[in-house]
Design a protein around this motif. Structure first.
Motif, PDB file in Angstrom:
ATOM      1  N   SER A  56       0.793  -1.241   0.000  1.00 17.88           N
ATOM      2  CA  SER A  56       0.000   0.000   0.000  1.00 17.88           C
ATOM      3  C   SER A  56       0.822   1.288   0.000  1.00 17.88           C
ATOM      4  N   VAL A  57       2.138   1.179   0.029  1.00 16.44           N
ATOM      5  CA  VAL A  57       2.988   2.374  -0.055  1.00 16.44           C
ATOM      6  C   VAL A  57       3.377   2.593  -1.514  1.00 16.44           C
ATOM      7  N   VAL A  58       3.094   3.792  -2.036  1.00 14.76           N
ATOM      8  CA  VAL A  58       3.561   4.116  -3.385  1.00 14.76           C
ATOM      9  C   VAL A  58       5.049   4.430  -3.265  1.00 14.76           C
ATOM     10  N   GLU A  59       5.869   3.435  -3.605  1.00 20.49           N
ATOM     11  CA  GLU A  59       7.321   3.588  -3.450  1.00 20.49           C
ATOM     12  C   GLU A  59       7.874   4.580  -4.457  1.00 20.49           C
ATOM     13  N   VAL A 114      11.751  22.032  -4.007  1.00 17.67           N
ATOM     14  CA  VAL A 114      11.682  20.844  -3.131  1.00 17.67           C
ATOM     15  C   VAL A 114      12.689  20.979  -1.990  1.00 17.67           C
ATOM     16  N   ASP A 115      12.491  20.137  -0.955  1.00 15.60           N
ATOM     17  CA  ASP A 115      13.388  20.206   0.204  1.00 15.60           C
ATOM     18  C   ASP A 115      14.815  19.808  -0.158  1.00 15.60           C
ATOM     19  N   HIS A 164      10.590  15.868  -1.008  1.00  9.57           N
ATOM     20  CA  HIS A 164       9.829  17.010  -0.509  1.00  9.57           C
ATOM     21  C   HIS A 164       8.787  16.513   0.480  1.00  9.57           C
ATOM     22  N   LYS A 165       8.909  16.960   1.698  1.00  6.50           N
ATOM     23  CA  LYS A 165       8.014  16.525   2.780  1.00  6.50           C
ATOM     24  C   LYS A 165       7.913  14.993   2.827  1.00  6.50           C
ATOM     25  N   GLY A 166       9.055  14.346   2.679  1.00  4.33           N
ATOM     26  CA  GLY A 166       9.117  12.892   2.781  1.00  4.33           C
ATOM     27  C   GLY A 166       8.666  12.142   1.544  1.00  4.33           C
ATOM     28  N   ARG A 167       8.281  12.879   0.510  1.00  4.80           N
ATOM     29  CA  ARG A 167       7.865  12.217  -0.736  1.00  4.80           C
ATOM     30  C   ARG A 167       9.063  12.206  -1.693  1.00  4.80           C
ATOM     31  N   ILE A 168       9.377  11.022  -2.212  1.00  5.81           N
ATOM     32  CA  ILE A 168      10.559  10.871  -3.070  1.00  5.81           C
ATOM     33  C   ILE A 168      10.111  10.780  -4.526  1.00  5.81           C
ATOM     34  N   LEU A 203       3.169  11.886  -6.229  1.00  4.71           N
ATOM     35  CA  LEU A 203       2.392  10.647  -6.158  1.00  4.71           C
ATOM     36  C   LEU A 203       2.870   9.719  -5.059  1.00  4.71           C
ATOM     37  N   ALA A 204       4.152   9.870  -4.683  1.00  2.00           N
ATOM     38  CA  ALA A 204       4.740   8.898  -3.753  1.00  2.00           C
ATOM     39  C   ALA A 204       4.157   9.067  -2.348  1.00  2.00           C
ATOM     40  N   THR A 205       4.047   7.960  -1.627  1.00  2.00           N
ATOM     41  CA  THR A 205       3.595   8.000  -0.241  1.00  2.00           C
ATOM     42  C   THR A 205       4.698   8.636   0.614  1.00  2.00           C
ATOM     43  N   PRO A 206       4.365   9.633   1.456  1.00  2.00           N
ATOM     44  CA  PRO A 206       5.417  10.246   2.282  1.00  2.00           C
ATOM     45  C   PRO A 206       5.956   9.274   3.323  1.00  2.00           C
ATOM     46  N   GLN A 207       7.212   9.451   3.676  1.00  2.00           N
ATOM     47  CA  GLN A 207       7.820   8.587   4.691  1.00  2.00           C
ATOM     48  C   GLN A 207       8.782   9.411   5.547  1.00  2.00           C
ATOM     49  N   ASP A 208       9.219   8.821   6.662  1.00  2.00           N
ATOM     50  CA  ASP A 208      10.236   9.490   7.481  1.00  2.00           C
ATOM     51  C   ASP A 208      11.495   9.680   6.645  1.00  2.00           C
ATOM     52  N   TRP A 209      12.033  10.886   6.700  1.00  2.00           N
ATOM     53  CA  TRP A 209      13.235  11.163   5.895  1.00  2.00           C
ATOM     54  C   TRP A 209      14.131  12.105   6.691  1.00  2.00           C
ATOM     55  N   GLU A 210      15.346  11.675   6.923  1.00  2.78           N
ATOM     56  CA  GLU A 210      16.256  12.475   7.744  1.00  2.78           C
ATOM     57  C   GLU A 210      17.372  13.116   6.938  1.00  2.78           C
TER      58      GLU A 210
END
Lengths: 443, 434
Positions: free
Chosen positions: A24-27, B21-22, B60-64, B88-95
């Motif tokens: 479910s994650v759009v990679e 973008v960040d 950008h805001k965790g979206r790659i 479109l990408a799902t955001p994730q933790d990004w350091e």
């Protein structure tokens, strides 16, 4: 130009759009662009080839300079290459029912996500769905003033479901790829099927190895034709002396019910409207009624080896053409599906393909099924996993005793010489006697 | 000069991208190669290739987001596509992308004496064919190629790394009757190549494998060559060490940290700084400084491989394991020089079934490790000598399980792609005769 007997240019530009969804994650999702050309020059001693990224079309002195540099390169070659005559011409590219470019990537992502979600199941620990859409603009010219240009769009998706229980991990994998346009709509059933197979395989036993009767489904039987016959019939391998089919024209290697074809012109996933040397594409009957009938050729191997037709040269963008299969299949026979299982009586039914490989010179091939079932008294019973088959090209085909009356094709990709090209393989259900089955089951 | 010319547009790209973008990263490859192929013993074609391409990654805001192109002049179109992709990408933790650190600029896999010229490949082919003449088998096809490439990585945190690679590759195929032989070699350094040996081994295996005898179905002690072992290891075991596969539930090793996963004599590690090895590099494909990673020590699984994205998502640190197949696409988890090591001994003193190569390893089940493959150039071997060739048989088993049954590693190792492997002796493996 002095010293140049022939040249051709194949310039491909285009774009690739992909979406990758993992649990479910759009990679990743997006579009990339490419521009690649290959220029081949034939001198008296052989080929000089330039592969150029980011090619800018040019004419006059600039193009002549490119040809001259390729010709200079050919000074280290030492083989007098003769190109066979072949008809030129181009087929129409089949129209798409829905052009993927008319669908925004957000909608594609939503549709792919629905397929991925359809693979949910309490025992499924991972679902991965990929969409890929490749649009190529191909422009071909040669020194004989042949000139073609066309556009091809191939798109499709894969869905993988991984089921796990007590350290046992199994997978189900479904895919659909097409030249007929956008195909992501209403495909949730394939996501569900991938999950069901993965979960069912958790309870499947390991297949017992040894010689037995096997029923192959159309997808696996198509891969069988591809690996066991297709590669060994490629004219470049025959020319090099690296095929057991060399010098065997007219020899009977299978029953009269067996005919194996390669046809780049039919509207399946391996379709090419014209081959990568500008030659018109046509059907080749490799095996006709069990007898070795013809090889697949490009212009060079046609001239060198004979027996067959050119029109089977294919190439990835920017790569030199090689003799390749396109749409390869076993012709349908007259057996009903239930007759095949009844005739098998006791054996194994193998479904789906995880690919295969062949050593064409040695005449040995191997290919793997996604799963299977034991056949007991003509009925499918217990599910089995991780089954592969191997065999010898010149012996195994005699073992095809029945061919079903309905043929279906499956899309895929084939690797050779570092190049991967789209193909389709197909067959009816077949019964293979004395199949050598590899599995880790000991009971 | 090329580097500085490249910097001009790369700096502009980073400058423009940072307004939108960040973070932003550019990966640029420029290279050339020359190769020649033979049909039988004659050179049939010669090829020069000019490669170039750039890949852009935006965060950008965790979206790659990402995009790539062959055309550096159209970097703006590529940048826009990368930014659109990120939406479109799902955001994730990004350091954050890596900061710049002082690293050696001396490339580790670059031969400054290598000339990318047709006459060099011709010389290699002639020497390979000379070696092939040692045994009475027919050469069917051969190939020699040279390449050089410059890789540039730049990011909005100030990283501006460049690295040069070179490579030499050789291969030869031979046949004797209906018995085939194949050999190859590759190195970053021309003087490490032994073309005569490549030719000699190809015709040796073709000739010596002829008139093979059948083998009865049963369990045997086997000796896998580095090539055969590499096929099984690379298709099944190595992917199971990827942190992404582990966290996604696609690895059989996911619950095995701290547990015994191989015979206690076995060690597996990635050494990206090994001098002279083909995959050696000071920084990975994201700019993280590389270091040795000990995956398995004395049979115990100690860690998995991570890139930045997987590490940030699952609360780990990158192991500098990001690689790229080319300029296009996103970095993925891989390795640089994957090494299998342990106590070395004489592995062929006792009678074993030697397997030089396998057909169909890619069809193994990558999740549970089950495989059944056809064996190639297999022999009965005793006292280190090749004895009776084995005509045709299948080898069936499980890639994970067989690592518990390893009973010896050969004294010599060889490079197989980006792996450096010994021959591996294994107890009780199932062979299916025909």
């Amino acid at each position: 130009m002095s010293g140049i007997l022939y040249y051709d240019l194949r310039h491909v530009t285009g774009q690739v759009t992909h979406i990758d969804i993992d649990n479910s994650v759009v990679e990743s999702a997006g579009t990339s662009f490419f521009n690649k050309a290959v220029i081949r020059v034939l001198s008296k001693t052989g080929w000089g080839i330039l592969q150029i990224d980011n090619y800018s079309p040019c004419q006059g002195k600039k193009f002549d300079a490119i040809l001259e540099s390729a010709c200079r390169l050919a000074r280290i070659t030492e083989e007098n290459v003769v190109l066979g005559d072949a008809p030129h011409g181009i087929l129409s590219v089949p129209p798409m029912k829905e052009d993927p470019r008319d669908v925004c990537i957000e909608e594609k992502s939503t549709l792919l996500s629905e397929i991925e979600k359809a693979a949910q199941h309490p025992l499924v620990v991972n679902r991965r769905a990929n969409f890929i859409e490749k649009i190529e603009h191909i422009r071909f010219t040669d020194s004989s003033e042949n000139e073609y240009s066309y556009e091809m769009c191939r798109s499709g998706f894969n869905i993988l479901a991984v089921a796990s229980r007590n350290g046992n991990i199994q997978m189900g994998y479904e895919r659909e790829h097409s030249i007929h346009g956008f195909n992501l709509r209403h495909q949730q059933s394939l996501g569900k099927k991938a999950a069901e197979i993965a979960v069912a395989l958790l309870d499947a036993g390991a297949a017992k190895s040894g010689k037995m009767r096997a029923v192959l489904d159309p997808e696996l039987a198509g891969v069988f034709a591809h690996e066991a016959v297709g590669h060994a019939s490629e004219g470049d391998l025959v020319q090099e002396g690296n095929s057991v089919l060399k010098g065997k024209t007219g020899q009977k290697i299978g029953n009269a019910n067996l005919t194996i074809i390669d046809d780049p012109g039919i509207p399946e996933f391996g379709f090419d409207p014209v081959d990568a040397e500008g030659v018109a594409v046509r059907r080749t009957e490799i095996i006709k009624k069990g007898v070795i009938n013809a090889y697949l050729h490009n212009r060079e191997t046609l001239s060198s080896v004979g027996n067959g037709i050119a029109g089977h040269a294919r190439a990835m963008p920017g790569e030199p053409p090689l003799v390749r299969m396109s749409n390869t299949f076993i012709e349908a026979g007259d057996a009903m599906q239930h007759e095949i299982f009844e005739e098998c009586r006791d054996g194994i039914f193998l479904k789906g393909s995880r690919g295969g490989q062949v050593d064409p010179g040695r005449g040995i091939f191997q290919f793997n099924a996604e799963y299977g079932y034991l056949i007991e008294n003509g009925e499918c019973t217990r599910m089995v996993r991780d089954v592969s088959l191997s065999g010898e090209i010149l012996k195994t085909l005699h073992g095809i005793s029945l061919c079903g009356n309905v043929r279906t094709m499956s899309p895929g990709y084939c690797g050779k010489g570092g190049q991967s090209v789209p193909v389709s393989d197909g067959a009816p259900y077949i019964l293979l006697c004395d199949a050598v089955v590899g599995g880790s089951g000991m009971d | 000069m090329r580097w500085w010319a490249a910097v001009a547009w790369i700096d502009q790209l980073l400058h423009d991208g940072q307004k939108k973008v960040d973070e932003i990263e550019v990966f640029y490859v420029e290279g050339s190669s020359v190769s020649a192929d033979t049909k039988k013993k004659k050179v049939n074609l010669a090829t020069i290739s000019k490669e170039c391409g750039l890949g852009i990654r935006t965060i950008h805001k965790g979206r790659i987001g990402s995009s790539s192109t062959n055309d550096p002049d159209h970097w703006q179109e590529c940048l826009n596509a990368a930014i659109a992709s990120g939406k479109l990408a799902t955001p994730q933790d990004w350091e954050g992308l890596p900061d710049v650190v002082p690293l050696s600029r001396t490339p580790l896999s670059f031969d400054s004496t290598l000339r990318i010229e047709p006459k060099v490949v011709l010389d290699l082919i002639e020497r390979m064919l000379e070696g092939a003449g040692e045994h009475p088998a027919e050469v069917t096809a051969g190939s020699a190629s040279l390449f050089t490439a410059m890789v540039t990585l730049a990011n909005s945190r100030g990283v501006r790394y460049t690295n040069q690679h070179t490579g030499v590759s050789l291969s030869l195929e031979a046949i004797h009757g209906q018995s085939t032989g194949y050999e190859f070699d590759h190195s970053s350094f021309l003087d490490k190549m032994e073309p005569e040996s490549v030719g000699e081994r190809a015709t040796f295996f073709a000739k010596e494998s002829d008139n093979g005898k059948d083998i009865a179905t049963g369990d045997y002690e086997i000796l896998l060559s580095p090539l055969a072992y590499g096929e099984l290891l690379g298709n099944v075991f190595v992917p199971a060490l990827s942190g992404r596969n582990v966290h996604a539930g696609r690895s059989r090793l996911s619950q095995s940290l701290g547990k015994i996963v191989t015979d206690p004599a076995i060690t597996m590690y990635d050494d990206p700084l090994l001098k002279g090895a083909n995959g050696s590099v000071h920084w990975d494909a994201e700019g993280t400084p590389t270091r040795r990673i000990d995956f398995i020590r004395d049979g115990i699984l100690e860690t998995f491989a991570y890139d930045l994205k997987t590490a940030y998502r699952f609360g780990n640190k990158s192991t500098a394991s990001a690689i790229r197949g080319g300029f296009g696409g996103l970095p993925s988890i891989g390795h640089h020089n994957f090494i299998v090591d342990g106590k070395r001994n004489e592995v062929a003193d006792d009678r074993v079934v030697y397997v030089h190569n396998v057909v169909g390893a890619h069809t193994a089940n990558p999740m549970n490790g089950d495989f059944s493959v056809e064996i190639s150039n297999a022999f009965w071997m005793e006292g280190g000598e090749f004895e009776t060739p084995i005509r045709s048989a299948m080898l069936s088993g499980n890639v994970f399980d067989l690592h518990h049954d390893i009973c010896g590693l050969s004294k010599e190792s060889r490079a197989i792609g980006s792996m450096i492997l010994p021959s591996v002796k294994i107890n009780k493996q199932h062979i299916i005769g025909k």
